[in-house]
Design a protein around this motif. Structure first.
Motif, mmCIF file in Angstrom:
data_model
loop_
_atom_site.group_PDB
_atom_site.id
_atom_site.type_symbol
_atom_site.label_atom_id
_atom_site.label_comp_id
_atom_site.label_asym_id
_atom_site.label_seq_id
_atom_site.Cartn_x
_atom_site.Cartn_y
_atom_site.Cartn_z
ATOM 1 N N ASN A 174 0.159 8.604 -0.423
ATOM 2 C CA ASN A 174 1.467 8.945 -0.976
ATOM 3 C C ASN A 174 2.064 10.181 -0.307
ATOM 4 N N PRO A 186 -8.751 3.639 -5.263
ATOM 5 C CA PRO A 186 -7.720 4.570 -5.721
ATOM 6 C C PRO A 186 -7.940 6.008 -5.250
ATOM 7 N N ALA A 203 2.578 8.609 -8.634
ATOM 8 C CA ALA A 203 1.287 8.375 -7.974
ATOM 9 C C ALA A 203 0.130 9.103 -8.650
ATOM 10 N N TYR A 205 -6.909 0.207 -5.293
ATOM 11 C CA TYR A 205 -5.681 0.734 -4.701
ATOM 12 C C TYR A 205 -4.602 -0.333 -4.585
ATOM 13 N N VAL A 227 -5.082 7.184 -3.034
ATOM 14 C CA VAL A 227 -3.675 7.154 -3.471
ATOM 15 C C VAL A 227 -2.939 8.432 -3.086
ATOM 16 N N ASP A 228 -3.492 9.598 -3.383
ATOM 17 C CA ASP A 228 -2.788 10.847 -3.107
ATOM 18 C C ASP A 228 -2.553 11.029 -1.612
ATOM 19 N N ASN A 254 -3.954 7.682 -9.442
ATOM 20 C CA ASN A 254 -4.874 8.067 -8.374
ATOM 21 C C ASN A 254 -6.343 7.946 -8.804
#
Length: 547
Positions: free
Chosen positions: A244, A237, A262, A305, A240-241, A266
């Protein structure tokens, strides 16, 4: 070439007997793990085998790294014909099973035939015991672990278990170990379930010994312990940012490429729920994510993730605790989180009903038991897309992960040609394209896909964790396996070609190497990929090129 010693143990469920066979010649050529399992599957599974029939076989296998105590080696391979893709498929899982399998003294274990009654298969260095367990029908994975721990002193670390999903023939059912670690993708849990096996345990005191350079092992452990990779504290994870904002986080059944929720899913959000450190066997990297929500009592391992994507963004759910619950349900029921989330997202797209976490949880359970609409979804994303009139987001019937091939074009090519279908770990070109390699072109990508496929096949033969990249170097591999990297990459190439040939014999050809979206230049890139592999223009392996 250094390889794991030991024979093949053949477990025949039809006659409830077992015996060993010498496979040293195979191990010498294919090292271990996915390599040995692929060679054995190619030789021993009929090309026309029904994936859910008794003629299909499953091969558990470990490699030379499992005979050491180095980091990144807590992995076990499982190979068989997939009921989802209909092709040969290998999966590997972390945890502690690998050391316990290695301790039996067998290099690989073949499960063949089928039991009329639900059975637990107990593998030790003294042989095999078959235990009838009709009372465990439809039992959740953690409850099986508790039963085996209480009655046989065989905890979750010793077990490969199917949940209700495997027993009910869900085509993306996983085999679970250590309760939360999955042999995911492709439905090998349904194969074990069709064989009437609830769990396989491994236990022994016959650990193999290998003359491995100690310096190489200590260097790997030091690299793992001092790595500043954010995955050590936040797992996957942590990406994630970045994905995204700069690449893509597929959302609402791939109709959007960023998710407004999101930030709730994260690395920081997941780390805030993490209550202790966890790892796989002897690994100093310690990237696992035991998480707990104190308010609701939801407790699981993860989500990683791919779960924040598949059971979060892709179904429109931005509540981390809800995603944790979906994750825990999938693990307990024995479901692959990616295919499960994709199938649910396909259905929700047809209903325009994204964002309802309770409905997602209900659908996860319905899939596992094939109840109501879950019976259609249990057939996989392709069947759901056809039934509900939405786009079929699969390659070779395998649902897409959260690394977008529309953005990462080399990864898109990898999805198209991979023998497993839309699997981000088959070549992991994404690692290059998230780094210094331009993602918005196919130029140079066929050569990169071939290289990465070969290297990942070697990694799965050794067996090393995919997070070992950057920590286990070419020099380490050469020292550990006593061969040059050219020789070792050639091992990987032979594995990929054997898989392709097996699938060709089942009817796969160029027509299966396609994407559900347009990628400019894809046909030419596929041509170049085949040429570099030495395959025919129609995606088949020439007879002379079969290893």
């Amino acid at each position: 070439m250094r390889h794991l010693p030991g024979p093949l143990l053949v477990v025949d469920l039809d006659d409830r007997e077992a015996w060993t066979e010498d496979v040293s010649d195979v191990a010498e050529q294919y090292v271990g793990g996915r390599g040995v399992a692929t060679r054995l599957a190619h030789e021993r599974i009929p090309f026309d085998a029904d994936p859910l029939g008794p003629e299909n076989r499953l091969f558990f296998a470990v490699g030379p790294l499992q005979a050491t105590t180095t980091s990144f080696a807590g992995r076990t391979n499982l190979t068989g014909v997939s009921p989802l893709t209909d092709g040969l498929l290998s999966s590997n899982a972390g945890g502690y099973l690998s050391r316990n399998l290695a301790s039996t003294g067998y290099a690989a274990v073949e499960i063949r035939g089928a039991s009329d009654d639900l059975v637990a298969v107990h593998v030790t260095d003294d042989g095999v015991e078959f235990e009838d367990v009709p009372e465990l029908a439809d039992t959740l994975v953690p409850a099986v672990s508790r039963r085996m721990a209480g009655e046989r002193d065989l905890g979750a670390a010793h077990l490969a278990t199917v949940g209700p999903a495997g027993e009910h023939g869900v085509r993306f059912a996983s085999v679970m170990t250590y309760d939360h670690r999955a042999f995911g993708r492709g439905g090998l849990g349904a194969v074990l379930g069709a064989k009437g096996v609830k769990c396989v345990s491994f236990d022994g005191d016959s650990e193999p010994t290998l003359d491995v350079p100690e310096g190489a092992l200590s260097a790997i452990d030091e690299a793992a312990a001092t790595s500043d990779d954010p995955k050590r504290t936040q797992g996957t994870p942590s990406t994630v940012d970045l994905l995204n904002e700069e690449y893509s986080l597929p959302t609402r059944y791939f109709s959007e490429q960023s998710f407004e929720g999101a930030a709730n899913l994260n690395g920081d959000a997941v780390e805030a729920k993490k209550y202790e450190k966890a790892t796989c066997s002897d690994c100093a990297f310690a990237c696992k994510l035991p998480t707990r929500d104190e308010e609701t009592g939801v407790e699981t391992e993860g989500p990683e993730y791919e779960t924040t994507f598949s059971l979060g963004a892709n179904v429109g759910v931005g509540d981390l605790v809800a995603v944790m619950k979906s994750n825990d349900l999938c693990d307990a029921l024995g479901l692959d989180v990616i295919s499960c989330g994709d199938a649910i997202a396909a259905y929700l797209a047809s209903e325009d009903a994204f964002g309802d976490a309770d409905r997602v949880h209900d659908l996860v359970t319905k899939i596992a038991y094939r109840e109501g609409v879950g019976d259609v979804l249990a057939e996989g994303v392709s069947a759901a897309a056809d039934e509900f009139g939405v786009r079929d987001w699969t390659v070779k019937n395998l649902g897409f992960p959260g690394h977008d091939g529309r953005v990462l074009q080399g990864q898109g090519l990898s999805y198209a040609v991979a023998n497993r279908g839309a699997d981000h770990l088959y070549a992991s070109v994404l690692s290059d394209e998230y780094g210094d390699v331009p993602e918005d072109t196919l130029d140079g990508k066929p050569a990169l896909v071939v290289q990465r496929e070969n290297e990942h096949a070697l990694e799965d033969a050794a067996i090393a964790c995919t997070f070992s990249g950057g920590n286990v170097t070419d020099e380490h591999y050469e020292a550990l396996l006593d061969a040059s990297m050219d020789e070792l990459r050639n091992v990987g190439a032979r594995i990929v070609t054997l898989e392709r040939h097996f699938n060709n014999e089942r009817g796969f050809d160029r027509g299966d190497d396609r994407l559900p979206f347009d990628l400019p230049g894809l046909a030419d890139a596929i041509d170049e990929y085949y040429e570099r592999r030495g395959w025919n223009d129609d995606g088949t392996v020439p007879d002379a090129a079969v290893p």
